[in-house]
Design an enzyme around this catalytic site. Sequence first.
Site, PDB file in Angstrom:
ATOM      1  N   GLU A  78      82.867 -29.282   6.459  1.00 50.35           N
ATOM      2  CA  GLU A  78      82.196 -30.050   7.723  1.00 50.35           C
ATOM      3  C   GLU A  78      80.677 -29.627   7.619  1.00 50.35           C
ATOM      4  O   GLU A  78      80.594 -28.387   7.442  1.00 50.35           O
ATOM      5  CB  GLU A  78      82.562 -29.937   9.025  1.00 50.35           C
TER       6      GLU A  78
ATOM      7  N   HIS B 273      83.966 -34.567  14.053  1.00 52.39           N
ATOM      8  CA  HIS B 273      84.363 -33.390  14.875  1.00 52.39           C
ATOM      9  C   HIS B 273      84.028 -33.408  16.287  1.00 52.39           C
ATOM     10  O   HIS B 273      83.233 -32.716  17.083  1.00 52.39           O
ATOM     11  CB  HIS B 273      83.813 -31.925  14.306  1.00 52.39           C
TER      12      HIS B 273
ATOM     13  N   ARG C 145      92.003 -28.868  12.415  1.00 51.75           N
ATOM     14  CA  ARG C 145      91.289 -28.347  11.462  1.00 51.75           C
ATOM     15  C   ARG C 145      91.277 -28.947  10.212  1.00 51.75           C
ATOM     16  O   ARG C 145      92.353 -29.098   9.752  1.00 51.75           O
ATOM     17  CB  ARG C 145      91.331 -26.801  11.489  1.00 51.75           C
TER      18      ARG C 145
HETATM   19  C1  DGY Z   1      87.536 -26.438  19.382  1.00 52.80           C
HETATM   20  O1  DGY Z   1      87.569 -26.122  20.844  1.00 52.80           O
HETATM   21  O2  DGY Z   1      88.308 -25.608  18.705  1.00 52.80           O
HETATM   22  C2  DGY Z   1      87.162 -27.584  18.812  1.00 52.80           C
HETATM   23  O3  DGY Z   1      87.886 -27.972  17.903  1.00 52.80           O
HETATM   24  C3  DGY Z   1      85.609 -27.452  18.911  1.00 52.80           C
HETATM   25  O4  DGY Z   1      85.287 -26.782  17.938  1.00 52.80           O
END
Ligand code: DGY
Length: 324
Positions: A265, A284, A236
């Site tokens: 993001e 991402h 993250r």
């Molecule tokens: C998750 O599954 O947490 C990935 O980062 C997609 O958001």
Amino acid sequence: MKVFIPRIIPEAGMKLLKEAGLEVTVWTEKRALSKQELIDHCMGKDALLSVSSRLDAAFLNACKHLKVIALHSVGYDNVDVEEATKLKIPVGNTPGVLSAATADTAFLLMLATSRKAFYMHKQIQKGKWGFFEPTANLGIELYGKTLGVYGLGKIGTEMARRCKGAYHMDIIYHNRHHNEEAENELGAVKVSFDELVKNSDVLTVHTALTPKTKGVFDYHIFSRMKPEAIFINTARGAIHNEEDLKRALEEGLIWGAGLDVTNPEPMHADNPLLDMPNVSVLPHIGSATVQTRDAMAVLAAKNIIAGLKGQRLPNIVNPEVYEN
Ligand code: DGY
């Protein structure tokens, strides 16, 4: 029973929901719904299969009629889980199935950063593939280096396996608990956070975003890393401080960075990180393979179906809802 889905999800998940006899409404416009729009769409529905929406206390209280919320993600930092638990709404996620794909993305970013691959590609597009200089465009090699994993769970272990197999890297990690599987299989060694920061040649982040991990990688931490270190984050964006990362790279406190997650993001197109030779950024896409997204949609659908039958979700984030 009625389900609302605010984005198009893979057919594999849709099929299961339909076979279960559920009435599914999908928001197909390519824009995120506002909180109020999401609330409005959830009125008269029994379940929400949520993709990337922020589900805060206000949303949850407005939609406390929902019998189940299934996330199309493993991460649940965008949900007020405590509030959902108070309201007795079971929340499900999709663990396990995206570990390999996300680790592939971390590995890709590590290798791309070590050889400045994204930057080189852009140089060719700008017509700058010219005079050959033996001392130009040099990257660094990874063989025998030390991989530091911040959060050695399923995804971190997959990344460690790749690094051990490809480059015989030594694996160190920082976790609350020992990961015995990784210690036995990969010779991974649990270290303090300070040792992780000081000794990693590649430091890869695979922890969840929590109040404790938010902003952990800041200027002070970058300044304690090796000047030849590569920082990778596929977890993250809020776990690192982006301004501090930029400054650390500019000042040569670390060698490079590979990011699949940014803060905010989407990252703005004029972000200076995108022009840095030793930086690789992806939008991402950690779990973005056909196979993985199908598997995530199936797990999310199974959580919805179980929740609507009044059964325990196969992948539950807040098992406390089942306590009396
Ligand atoms: C998750 O599954 O947490 C990935 O980062 C997609 O958001």
